[in-house]
Design a protein around this motif. Structure first.
Motif, mmCIF file in Angstrom:
data_model
loop_
_atom_site.group_PDB
_atom_site.id
_atom_site.type_symbol
_atom_site.label_atom_id
_atom_site.label_comp_id
_atom_site.label_asym_id
_atom_site.label_seq_id
_atom_site.Cartn_x
_atom_site.Cartn_y
_atom_site.Cartn_z
ATOM 1 N N ARG A 9 0.974 -1.148 -0.001
ATOM 2 C CA ARG A 9 -0.119 0.018 -0.155
ATOM 3 C C ARG A 9 0.857 1.218 -0.021
ATOM 4 O O ARG A 9 0.359 2.393 0.076
ATOM 5 C CB ARG A 9 -1.079 0.059 1.193
ATOM 6 N N MET A 17 -6.887 -4.698 -5.437
ATOM 7 C CA MET A 17 -7.103 -5.054 -4.222
ATOM 8 C C MET A 17 -6.996 -6.514 -3.956
ATOM 9 O O MET A 17 -7.280 -7.294 -4.846
ATOM 10 C CB MET A 17 -8.770 -4.844 -4.100
ATOM 11 N N TRP A 95 -8.199 4.377 -1.295
ATOM 12 C CA TRP A 95 -9.718 4.172 -0.673
ATOM 13 C C TRP A 95 -9.751 2.406 -0.252
ATOM 14 O O TRP A 95 -10.490 2.184 0.428
ATOM 15 C CB TRP A 95 -10.936 4.316 -1.529
ATOM 16 N N ILE A 96 -8.600 1.881 -0.419
ATOM 17 C CA ILE A 96 -8.549 0.368 0.058
ATOM 18 C C ILE A 96 -8.235 0.351 1.515
ATOM 19 O O ILE A 96 -7.369 1.018 1.999
ATOM 20 C CB ILE A 96 -7.405 -0.197 -0.731
ATOM 21 N N ARG A 97 -9.241 -0.541 2.087
ATOM 22 C CA ARG A 97 -8.938 -0.609 3.492
ATOM 23 C C ARG A 97 -8.937 -2.434 3.952
ATOM 24 O O ARG A 97 -9.390 -2.923 3.133
ATOM 25 C CB ARG A 97 -10.196 0.018 4.137
ATOM 26 N N GLN A 98 -8.260 -2.646 5.135
ATOM 27 C CA GLN A 98 -8.049 -4.027 5.360
ATOM 28 C C GLN A 98 -9.408 -4.274 6.014
ATOM 29 O O GLN A 98 -9.950 -3.506 6.703
ATOM 30 C CB GLN A 98 -6.962 -4.188 6.354
ATOM 31 N N VAL A 99 -9.836 -5.612 5.645
ATOM 32 C CA VAL A 99 -11.000 -6.148 6.275
ATOM 33 C C VAL A 99 -10.800 -7.553 6.678
ATOM 34 O O VAL A 99 -10.017 -8.521 6.181
ATOM 35 C CB VAL A 99 -12.158 -6.210 5.525
ATOM 36 N N GLU A 106 -9.424 -7.173 1.476
ATOM 37 C CA GLU A 106 -9.475 -5.707 1.417
ATOM 38 C C GLU A 106 -10.843 -5.451 0.908
ATOM 39 O O GLU A 106 -11.521 -6.156 0.268
ATOM 40 C CB GLU A 106 -8.339 -5.280 0.795
ATOM 41 N N ARG A 107 -11.187 -4.208 0.978
ATOM 42 C CA ARG A 107 -12.505 -3.547 0.659
ATOM 43 C C ARG A 107 -12.190 -2.129 0.260
ATOM 44 O O ARG A 107 -11.144 -1.775 0.358
ATOM 45 C CB ARG A 107 -13.843 -3.701 1.177
ATOM 46 N N ILE A 108 -13.115 -1.453 -0.468
ATOM 47 C CA ILE A 108 -12.746 0.267 -0.432
ATOM 48 C C ILE A 108 -13.919 0.792 0.296
ATOM 49 O O ILE A 108 -15.041 0.380 0.638
ATOM 50 C CB ILE A 108 -12.986 0.404 -2.183
ATOM 51 N N LEU A 109 -13.529 1.965 0.723
ATOM 52 C CA LEU A 109 -14.425 2.802 1.750
ATOM 53 C C LEU A 109 -14.221 4.115 1.520
ATOM 54 O O LEU A 109 -13.071 4.888 1.178
ATOM 55 C CB LEU A 109 -14.163 2.209 2.870
ATOM 56 N N HIS A 110 -15.292 4.969 1.586
ATOM 57 C CA HIS A 110 -15.426 6.526 1.131
ATOM 58 C C HIS A 110 -14.890 6.958 0.016
ATOM 59 O O HIS A 110 -14.296 7.906 -0.071
ATOM 60 C CB HIS A 110 -14.656 7.182 2.415
#
Length: 144
Positions: A9, A17, A95-99, A106-110
């Motif tokens: 990242r 992702m 916008w990639i976030r760990q989940v 990973e997912r995207i957020l906001h």
């Protein structure tokens, strides 16, 4: 150059992702289907994924856009575009976030949405229905 300690990242653009249908690294695809075609020159999705993104009962996530009556095509195109963007874009790094999920890491957020796109999406979908207040949780997947 000097090597940096860190994660993948460190690069915000030109990354894929770590999720169910994404390629490991972006690259040319040649034949992406329909609304996914703009990403064919440099993509995180395969041609098969791009085709599945356009199906009403998609094998991508066992999800049916028509789960609460037929979704009008003018509305559905926004959801298909969103799916193509999510699956194919190599520029989602910011916008990639760990989940912690069984099906993706990973997912995207906001992710920002242009006001005119938001308005058009609303105009095209305001007569459509869903039977769910939140599409991110609480589904009964027992029947597939």
């Amino acid at each position: 150059g000097v090597g940096r300690v860190g994660t993948a990242r460190d690069t915000l653009l030109d990354v894929c992702m770590d999720a169910t249908h994404h390629k490991k690294v972006p690259g040319p695809e040649g034949q992406l289907y329909g609304q996914c075609a703009p990403w064919r020159e440099w993509s995180c999705c395969t041609a098969n994924t791009s085709q599945a993104a356009h199906q009403d009962q998609s094998r991508l996530y066992s999800f049916n856009w028509d789960h609460c009556g037929v979704m009008p095509s003018r509305c559905k195109r926004h959801f298909i575009q969103d799916t193509c963007f999510y699956e194919c874009s190599p520029n989602l790094g910011p916008w990639i976030r760990q989940v912690d999920s069984s099906w993706r890491k990973e997912r995207i957020l906001h992710v920002p949405l242009c006001q005119e796109d938001c308005q058009q999406w609303w105009d095209d979908c305001q007569e459509a229905f869903t039977c769910k207040t939140n599409w991110h949780q609480g589904w009964n997947w027992s029947t597939g």
